[in-house]
Enzyme design. Structure first.
Site, PDB file in Angstrom:
ATOM      1  N   GLY A  28      27.597  17.655  21.738  1.00 30.08           N
ATOM      2  CA  GLY A  28      28.253  18.079  22.969  1.00 30.08           C
ATOM      3  C   GLY A  28      27.422  17.841  24.209  1.00 30.08           C
ATOM      4  O   GLY A  28      26.300  17.331  24.156  1.00 30.08           O
ATOM      5  N   ASP A  29      27.983  18.238  25.330  1.00 24.18           N
ATOM      6  CA  ASP A  29      27.376  18.009  26.638  1.00 24.18           C
ATOM      7  C   ASP A  29      26.733  19.313  27.133  1.00 24.18           C
ATOM      8  O   ASP A  29      26.146  20.053  26.346  1.00 24.18           O
ATOM      9  CB  ASP A  29      28.449  17.495  27.610  1.00 24.18           C
ATOM     10  CG  ASP A  29      27.877  16.674  28.756  1.00 24.18           C
ATOM     11  OD1 ASP A  29      27.240  17.285  29.638  1.00 24.18           O
ATOM     12  OD2 ASP A  29      28.068  15.453  28.784  1.00 24.18           O
ATOM     13  N   THR A  76      26.605  23.154  28.771  1.00 22.73           N
ATOM     14  CA  THR A  76      27.378  24.388  28.865  1.00 22.73           C
ATOM     15  C   THR A  76      26.503  25.499  29.395  1.00 22.73           C
ATOM     16  O   THR A  76      25.291  25.350  29.543  1.00 22.73           O
ATOM     17  CB  THR A  76      28.015  24.768  27.517  1.00 22.73           C
ATOM     18  OG1 THR A  76      29.051  25.733  27.739  1.00 22.73           O
ATOM     19  CG2 THR A  76      26.985  25.339  26.545  1.00 22.73           C
ATOM     20  N   ALA A  80      33.654  27.306  24.401  1.00 17.28           N
ATOM     21  CA  ALA A  80      32.998  26.015  24.172  1.00 17.28           C
ATOM     22  C   ALA A  80      32.333  26.017  22.801  1.00 17.28           C
ATOM     23  O   ALA A  80      31.923  27.075  22.293  1.00 17.28           O
ATOM     24  CB  ALA A  80      31.962  25.754  25.258  1.00 17.28           C
ATOM     25  N   PHE A 124      29.420  28.565  18.898  1.00 17.04           N
ATOM     26  CA  PHE A 124      30.426  28.697  19.947  1.00 17.04           C
ATOM     27  C   PHE A 124      29.996  29.714  20.997  1.00 17.04           C
ATOM     28  O   PHE A 124      29.162  30.584  20.747  1.00 17.04           O
ATOM     29  CB  PHE A 124      31.780  29.109  19.356  1.00 17.04           C
ATOM     30  CG  PHE A 124      31.761  30.412  18.597  1.00 17.04           C
ATOM     31  CD1 PHE A 124      31.888  31.633  19.253  1.00 17.04           C
ATOM     32  CD2 PHE A 124      31.624  30.436  17.210  1.00 17.04           C
ATOM     33  CE1 PHE A 124      31.870  32.832  18.563  1.00 17.04           C
ATOM     34  CE2 PHE A 124      31.607  31.639  16.504  1.00 17.04           C
ATOM     35  CZ  PHE A 124      31.732  32.834  17.188  1.00 17.04           C
ATOM     36  N   CYS A 128      30.786  20.890  29.800  1.00 19.78           N
ATOM     37  CA  CYS A 128      31.060  20.025  28.649  1.00 19.78           C
ATOM     38  C   CYS A 128      31.405  18.602  29.080  1.00 19.78           C
ATOM     39  O   CYS A 128      32.055  17.855  28.351  1.00 19.78           O
ATOM     40  CB  CYS A 128      32.190  20.604  27.790  1.00 19.78           C
ATOM     41  SG  CYS A 128      31.858  22.282  27.205  1.00 19.78           S
TER      42      CYS A 128
END
Length: 232
Positions: free
Chosen positions: A90-91, A93, A161, A175, A192
């Site tokens: 993922g990116d 957060t 997320a 999460f 994200c």
């Protein structure tokens, strides 16, 4: 039903929680590696579900872009926030007080060896929890996490997320479910990596403060039902 050890670490510094996760994760991977080389003496692995909250922090996953953090070092200090590049997918957060951050450290050989199914089950647990509050949520095609009005480009907003790491079918990270989170902090990132959709929280959707401990109990129940596990 598979027994899973539940731990609530409360409000904990992100780096400390990451290190504690790594310790549990690495031990499980070590045992599984040894079991492959010594089939005559199989050692059991343990499973964990960890809930916690973090002081204000931004984390960037392996596929993320550093420019998606819109603050420099001085800006981070002014926001009393920290920043880490980490080893999940993922990116970027945000984590902060008022979120339920969940870290399942599971040996998926005890459940099912399908990482996509694993992510969908995590999403479904959040979706079912929101349903208990009368909120219809779902998924946005091609984007991991849980959304409200996902198919409406004008009102779509993300409430949870997700980003995980998996090695030898052992999971870590997980999460971040916005319950009473300060959404202003999301204004300092491209959440994200998605610039055209908003972020929301349970208290914003309900227009009232939420008892986060109540939400935790509902979420635990949904996870147990989906994964057919028992928390001990």
């Amino acid at each position: 039903m598979k027994e899973v050890q539940f731990q609530d670490w409360g409000l904990i510094d992100y780096k400390e929680a990451w290190e504690r996760q790594e310790t549990l994760f690495s031990e499980t991977v070590r045992i599984k590696t040894e079991n492959r080389t010594k089939p005559e003496s199989q050692l059991p692995t343990e499973d964990f579900l960890i809930f916690c909250e973090h002081p204000h922090v931004y984390t960037l996953g392996k596929s993320g872009k550093p420019e998606h953090l819109l603050l420099n070092e001085q800006g981070l200090e002014e926001k009393h926030a920290t920043y880490y590049k980490i080893n999940r997918g993922g990116d970027i957060t945000y984590h902060g007080p008022g979120q339920i951050v969940g870290y399942p450290i599971l040996d998926l050989d005890h459940f099912f060896t399908d990482i996509h199914k694993y992510l969908r089950y995590l999403e479904e647990a959040i979706i079912l929890t929101l349903k208990e509050y009368g909120i219809e949520a779902g998924r946005s095609e091609g984007q991991t996490g849980v959304w409200i009005d996902a198919n409406n480009p004008w009102t779509a907003r993300k409430i949870c997320a997700m980003g995980v790491r998996c090695s030898r079918w052992v999971t870590m990270h997980g999460f971040a479910f916005n319950v009473n989170a300060d959404l202003n902090y999301f204004g300092n990132i491209v959440p994200c990596g998605i610039s055209d959709k908003a972020v929301t929280s349970l208290n914003k959707e309900l227009s009232r403060e939420v008892d986060i401990n109540e939400t935790k109990e509902i979420l635990k129940t949904k996870l147990c039902e989906l994964f057919e596990m028992k928390l001990v």
